[in-house]
Design an enzyme around this catalytic site. Structure first.
Site, PDB file in Angstrom:
ATOM      1  N   ARG A   1       0.844  -1.184   0.000  1.00 30.19           N
ATOM      2  CA  ARG A   1       0.000   0.000   0.000  1.00 30.19           C
ATOM      3  C   ARG A   1       0.890   1.247   0.000  1.00 30.19           C
ATOM      4  O   ARG A   1       2.060   1.191   0.373  1.00 30.19           O
ATOM      5  CB  ARG A   1      -0.909  -0.002   1.237  1.00 30.19           C
ATOM      6  CG  ARG A   1      -1.880  -1.180   1.282  1.00 30.19           C
ATOM      7  CD  ARG A   1      -2.665  -1.207   2.571  1.00 30.19           C
ATOM      8  NE  ARG A   1      -3.615  -2.316   2.611  1.00 30.19           N
ATOM      9  CZ  ARG A   1      -3.328  -3.538   3.072  1.00 30.19           C
ATOM     10  NH1 ARG A   1      -2.107  -3.783   3.548  1.00 30.19           N
ATOM     11  NH2 ARG A   1      -4.228  -4.492   3.079  1.00 30.19           N
TER      12      ARG A   1
ATOM     13  N   LYS B   1      -1.837  -3.130   7.597  1.00 30.10           N
ATOM     14  CA  LYS B   1      -3.251  -3.084   7.960  1.00 30.10           C
ATOM     15  C   LYS B   1      -3.577  -4.273   8.863  1.00 30.10           C
ATOM     16  O   LYS B   1      -3.217  -5.409   8.567  1.00 30.10           O
ATOM     17  CB  LYS B   1      -4.105  -3.135   6.685  1.00 30.10           C
ATOM     18  CG  LYS B   1      -5.562  -2.766   6.908  1.00 30.10           C
ATOM     19  CD  LYS B   1      -6.276  -2.676   5.563  1.00 30.10           C
ATOM     20  CE  LYS B   1      -7.728  -2.277   5.753  1.00 30.10           C
ATOM     21  NZ  LYS B   1      -8.431  -2.170   4.451  1.00 30.10           N
TER      22      LYS B   1
ATOM     23  N   ARG C   1      -1.149  -1.556  -7.124  1.00 28.21           N
ATOM     24  CA  ARG C   1      -1.441  -2.641  -6.169  1.00 28.21           C
ATOM     25  C   ARG C   1      -2.512  -3.575  -6.721  1.00 28.21           C
ATOM     26  O   ARG C   1      -2.431  -4.798  -6.547  1.00 28.21           O
ATOM     27  CB  ARG C   1      -1.885  -2.044  -4.834  1.00 28.21           C
ATOM     28  CG  ARG C   1      -2.238  -3.087  -3.770  1.00 28.21           C
ATOM     29  CD  ARG C   1      -2.484  -2.449  -2.418  1.00 28.21           C
ATOM     30  NE  ARG C   1      -3.262  -3.314  -1.542  1.00 28.21           N
ATOM     31  CZ  ARG C   1      -2.760  -4.306  -0.808  1.00 28.21           C
ATOM     32  NH1 ARG C   1      -1.459  -4.568  -0.862  1.00 28.21           N
ATOM     33  NH2 ARG C   1      -3.533  -5.042  -0.038  1.00 28.21           N
TER      34      ARG C   1
ATOM     35  N   HIS D   1      -2.599   2.781  -5.857  1.00 28.96           N
ATOM     36  CA  HIS D   1      -3.534   1.667  -5.670  1.00 28.96           C
ATOM     37  C   HIS D   1      -3.797   0.944  -6.989  1.00 28.96           C
ATOM     38  O   HIS D   1      -4.101  -0.250  -6.993  1.00 28.96           O
ATOM     39  CB  HIS D   1      -4.846   2.169  -5.061  1.00 28.96           C
ATOM     40  CG  HIS D   1      -5.449   1.179  -4.117  1.00 28.96           C
ATOM     41  ND1 HIS D   1      -4.842   0.809  -2.927  1.00 28.96           N
ATOM     42  CD2 HIS D   1      -6.589   0.444  -4.181  1.00 28.96           C
ATOM     43  CE1 HIS D   1      -5.588  -0.082  -2.306  1.00 28.96           C
ATOM     44  NE2 HIS D   1      -6.657  -0.322  -3.048  1.00 28.96           N
TER      45      HIS D   1
ATOM     46  N   HIS E   1      -4.137  -9.540   2.875  1.00 32.37           N
ATOM     47  CA  HIS E   1      -5.577  -9.651   3.096  1.00 32.37           C
ATOM     48  C   HIS E   1      -5.835 -10.620   4.247  1.00 32.37           C
ATOM     49  O   HIS E   1      -5.303 -11.734   4.263  1.00 32.37           O
ATOM     50  CB  HIS E   1      -6.285 -10.181   1.846  1.00 32.37           C
ATOM     51  CG  HIS E   1      -6.340  -9.187   0.733  1.00 32.37           C
ATOM     52  ND1 HIS E   1      -6.554  -9.545  -0.586  1.00 32.37           N
ATOM     53  CD2 HIS E   1      -6.211  -7.824   0.734  1.00 32.37           C
ATOM     54  CE1 HIS E   1      -6.554  -8.456  -1.343  1.00 32.37           C
ATOM     55  NE2 HIS E   1      -6.352  -7.413  -0.568  1.00 32.37           N
TER      56      HIS E   1
ATOM     57  N   TYR F   1     -10.182 -10.756  -7.308  1.00 29.99           N
ATOM     58  CA  TYR F   1      -9.303 -10.626  -8.467  1.00 29.99           C
ATOM     59  C   TYR F   1      -9.447 -11.787  -9.439  1.00 29.99           C
ATOM     60  O   TYR F   1      -9.189 -11.635 -10.634  1.00 29.99           O
ATOM     61  CB  TYR F   1      -7.850 -10.497  -8.014  1.00 29.99           C
ATOM     62  CG  TYR F   1      -7.592  -9.206  -7.280  1.00 29.99           C
ATOM     63  CD1 TYR F   1      -7.454  -8.003  -7.972  1.00 29.99           C
ATOM     64  CD2 TYR F   1      -7.520  -9.176  -5.889  1.00 29.99           C
ATOM     65  CE1 TYR F   1      -7.239  -6.818  -7.296  1.00 29.99           C
ATOM     66  CE2 TYR F   1      -7.304  -7.984  -5.202  1.00 29.99           C
ATOM     67  CZ  TYR F   1      -7.169  -6.814  -5.909  1.00 29.99           C
ATOM     68  OH  TYR F   1      -6.966  -5.629  -5.243  1.00 29.99           O
TER      69      TYR F   1
END
Length: 203
Positions: free
Chosen positions: A2, A27, A136, A133, A159, A168
């Protein structure tokens, strides 16, 4: 990575020998490991040479050092002055630390990276809007195109839930052109020959 994960990268978390980057407190407050592409290793090393110049200037100025986690700074007061904890992408000028009020070097501001991406997009002749992004998002798409395991992609992206990564795979099915649109199933139109014009003055 990120955008802010890149900007907050520390020198100590780049391992050229193993060709990996450790992303700290991403995150969800979790660490993860991502690959360091060999194709950018040289440029990244050059960036660290520039960063080290700023670090040396910082030390000569007896500056307070860079921001580090509070618990670590309390235990090791000088850790923010060490090269390993220095920013990989430092700002060229100091600013006031909102937490302590100390004047110190911070990492480069996110706007600077976004401007660089816009300039690079213009040079490349891209008309789509490109952001950090965007890059990414393209990363998992390319990995899945080469049949990389979905769990590996999940770990690389950070994730917490694989269902987020699975999005995706759906995007990939559409982008790959596996499903033809109804218009493409229609037969091609018959070509009508252009009308023939008589020469001027002929009967």
């Amino acid at each position: 990575m990120r955008l802010m994960e890149v900007l907050r990268l520390r020198v100590k978390d780049i391992d050229f020998h193993r060709r990996v980057i450790v992303v700290r407190e991403a995150k969800g407050a979790k660490d993860r490991v991502v690959m360091l592409p060999l194709s950018i290793a040289g440029e990244l090393q050059s960036q660290l040479v520039l960063a080290q110049t700023l670090w040396r200037q910082d030390r000569l100025a007896h500056a307070p050092g860079v921001e580090v986690p509070y618990a670590l700074e309390r235990k090791y007061p000088n850790v923010g002055r060490t090269w390993g904890w220095f920013w990989a992408f430092p700002s060229p000028s100091t600013s006031s630390d909102p937490r302590s009020g100390a004047e110190r070097l911070h990492h480069v501001h996110e706007d600077r990276l976004q401007r660089a991406l816009r300039a690079a997009s213009a040079i490349a002749g891209l008309h789509q809007r490109v952001t950090a992004h965007t890059l990414r998002h393209s990363f998992p798409t390319h990995l899945l195109q080469t049949c990389t395991d979905i769990r590996t992609v999940q770990e690389l992206l950070g994730h917490s839930d694989v269902s987020t990564t699975m999005i995706y795979t759906h995007v990939l099915k559409v982008a790959a052109g596996g499903t033809a649109g109804p218009l493409d199933r229609l037969p091609p139109p018959a070509l009508t020959p252009p009308p023939r014009h008589s020469p001027a003055g002929s009967a």
